[in-house]
Design an enzyme around this catalytic site. Structure first.
Site, PDB file in Angstrom:
ATOM      1  N   LYS A 305     -43.087  23.735  54.661  1.00  0.00           N
ATOM      2  CA  LYS A 305     -44.251  22.868  54.859  1.00  0.00           C
ATOM      3  C   LYS A 305     -45.575  23.612  54.687  1.00  0.00           C
ATOM      4  O   LYS A 305     -46.552  23.044  54.193  1.00  0.00           O
ATOM      5  CB  LYS A 305     -44.173  22.187  56.224  1.00  0.00           C
ATOM      6  CG  LYS A 305     -42.991  21.221  56.324  1.00  0.00           C
ATOM      7  CD  LYS A 305     -42.917  20.529  57.658  1.00  0.00           C
ATOM      8  CE  LYS A 305     -41.694  19.602  57.696  1.00  0.00           C
ATOM      9  NZ  LYS A 305     -41.605  18.835  58.953  1.00  0.00           N
ATOM     10  N   ASP A 343     -45.325  13.389  59.124  1.00  0.00           N
ATOM     11  CA  ASP A 343     -44.651  13.760  60.374  1.00  0.00           C
ATOM     12  C   ASP A 343     -45.476  13.371  61.589  1.00  0.00           C
ATOM     13  O   ASP A 343     -44.951  12.883  62.591  1.00  0.00           O
ATOM     14  CB  ASP A 343     -44.418  15.276  60.434  1.00  0.00           C
ATOM     15  CG  ASP A 343     -43.247  15.722  59.579  1.00  0.00           C
ATOM     16  OD1 ASP A 343     -42.362  14.895  59.308  1.00  0.00           O
ATOM     17  OD2 ASP A 343     -43.221  16.898  59.196  1.00  0.00           O
TER      18      ASP A 343
END
Length: 538
Positions: A305, A343
């Site tokens: 990420k 997220d």
């Protein structure tokens, strides 16, 4: 002229007896396979004169007869035809005489064998597959092209070139030679865990067929999916050169339920998209190799990420930039990469709804306002949780095995840092919120938890970002002590819905996608295509 025929699905059968192989042949038909490969080298004491007629008579679907030579099998395996080479070639010749749909002969012996066969008086419609297997690596493009030309020079009807992928970028060379086949029927696959996409995306690049095991545990080569997965999840029978590719990038990655979820959504909306798992060792290298516009959208998971954030440079949305992590990368029409983070909203909205539904919400602005919100983990998901909680005016604390990383994240959002081993004694108040963002408790280590059950007594709600299994050890412990539990599956759904819209430009069919996990694909029956609505090219 490009071949218009759809890519076939072939099921390799590795039974030990003729009767068992006949039974598996019927199962292969029922599974939806188009072809079955009869790996007769697996049959104990196989007798070509008596056993081949039994296997070929009244066969329910086309078959490839393959007595794989020992010298073509992996060196440390016990596989391969037990007889001498003369007997093995006699077996192939017998299958040709009996009209098997295909026979598979290795490049090493194909030149002389094919010439003798075609010069003989035998009249047969059998197609000859000339195969070559590299169990060590994927050679350079130049070496591959030269070998393939050798294979065509033998006079065979179909070429099958199989490599071993050491890295997922090796598979790009397989896709290249499939795309450049110029109408000549070619099978190209890369074995091994990182080669899985060669099997899933073979139809997109013009592969003649791809292999799917009858069931898990019956694979004939490393990295082989099942027929059911190929048909029901990835819909390879409807895939074509226009199919847009999306997928999840991570390491590990094959635990992900993303392919089931997103592919069900694509089918529901009649979209010519496919979502596959990408097992990646180097994120930037992977993205540079798979840079075609058809590789459109990427869900980014552990551990990439932050790499995704750096790769997207200035083209990162505000929330993702604030978090310092990207979990969604979109290749735009100009080829530029843009990063997003779904997220944060996915997790925090799930936690807020958990508080509301349990009657613990006391603030109309956000149920998290003024709550003490403890995050375990300082990676991409941890950053999203800490950032999102702070934006909702919670008081945030970060615990991590590496205390320096906890401090860095805590300082970036104005939070408190805690050493992970001291979390068990961290009880400044009751009614706290705990959010685990680490992979502790993920399959297969399902009995592990990042914190002891005794330490959970100070928390009113416990959230776990892990969603395989749905009920982790942490959540089981939370339920036992009376805390509200929020599964990572809910976060997974919500962040995936947002990703789906970034991928396609249209809202996700949420109900259908949720149903995909609550009612997974059933075994396919019959030989007709069962791929849901026909996909339309975008």
């Amino acid at each position: 002229m490009e071949r218009s025929q759809k890519c076939l699905i072939c099921t390799p059968l590795i039974a030990k007896t003729v009767n068992e192989m006949l039974f598996q042949l019927q199962l292969a038909k029922e599974s939806g396979a188009d072809v079955a490969e009869l790996r007769v080298d697996h049959i104990t004491d196989f007798n070509a004169e008596s056993d081949l007629p039994l296997l070929l008579k009244d066969r329910p679907l086309p078959v490839i007869v393959t007595p794989r030579a020992k010298w073509e099998c992996k060196a440390d395996s016990n596989e391969g035809y037990e007889g001498n080479e003369e007997a093995r070639q006699d077996l192939l010749r017998k299958a040709y005489e009996l009209g098997a749909d295909y026979i598979d002969v290795e490049l090493k012996v194909a030149g002389e064998f094919v010439k003798k066969l075609k010069d003989s008086s035998i009249k047969s419609s059998t197609k000859i597959i000339v195969s070559n297997h590299n169990w060590e690596l994927t050679p350079s493009q130049e070496e591959i092209d030269a070998t393939i030309e050798q294979m065509w020079a033998t006079g065979g009807d179909i070429v099958k070139y199989v490599t071993t992928a050491k890295d997922i970028t090796d598979v790009a060379r397989v896709f290249h030679f499939l795309s450049e086949a110029k109408g000549r029927p070619t099978i190209g696959l890369a074995m091994g865990p990182t080669g899985m996409i060669s099997r899933l995306l073979s139809p997109k690049f013009g592969g003649y067929l791809t292999f799917g095991a009858l069931s898990k545990g019956q694979e004939s080569a490393p990295g082989q999916p099942t027929v059911q997965d190929l048909i029901e999840v990835y819909r390879v029978k409807s895939m074509d050169r226009e199919t847009v590719v999306c997928g999840v990038v991570g390491k590990p990655v094959y635990h992900s339920k993303g392919p089931i979820l997103h592919n069900r959504g694509f089918a529901e909306l009649n979209l010519n998209y496919v979502y596959v798992p990408f097992l990646v060792d180097d994120f930037a290298h992977f993205m540079s190799v798979y840079s075609e516009s058809d590789f459109r959208g990427f869900s980014v998971t552990i551990p990439y990420k932050e790499d995704a954030l750096r790769l997207c440079g200035d083209k990162v949305e505000f929330v993702a930039k604030g978090i310092g992590a990207v979990n969604t990368v979109i290749r735009e029409k100009d080829g530029e990469l843009k990063g997003y983070n779904t997220d944060c909203e996915g997790a925090l909205s799930a936690i807020e709804d958990g508080l509301r539904h349990s009657g613990l919400a006391t603030n109309s602005e956000s149920p998290l306002k003024d709550k003490l919100f403890v995050v375990i983990g300082a990676g991409g998901a941890g950053k999203a949780l800490a950032y999102g909680a702070k934006e909702r005016h919670a008081r945030v604390a970060v615990a991590n095995r590496n205390y320096e990383r906890a401090k860095t994240l805590a300082e970036s959002v104005g939070a408190e840092a805690i050493e992970l081993e001291k979390l068990a004694d961290f009880r400044p108040e009751t009614g706290m919120i705990l959010a685990n963002s680490t992979s502790i408790g993920m399959e297969p280590e399902v009995t592990k938890s990042p914190i002891s059950k005794d330490a959970l007594s100070a928390y009113s709600l416990v959230f776990d970002a892990v969603y395989t299994p749905k009920e982790t050890q942490l959540l089981k412990d939370a339920i036992e002590i009376g805390a509200v539990d929020v599964s990572g599956e809910e976060m997974f759904y919500r962040q995936a819905f947002a990703q789906f819209k970034y991928f396609t430009g249209v809202p996700a069919p949420e109900r259908a996608m949720r149903d995909a996990l609550s009612s997974p694909p059933v075994a396919h029956k019959g030989s007709q295509e069962n791929t849901g609505p026909k996909m339309s090219a975008l």
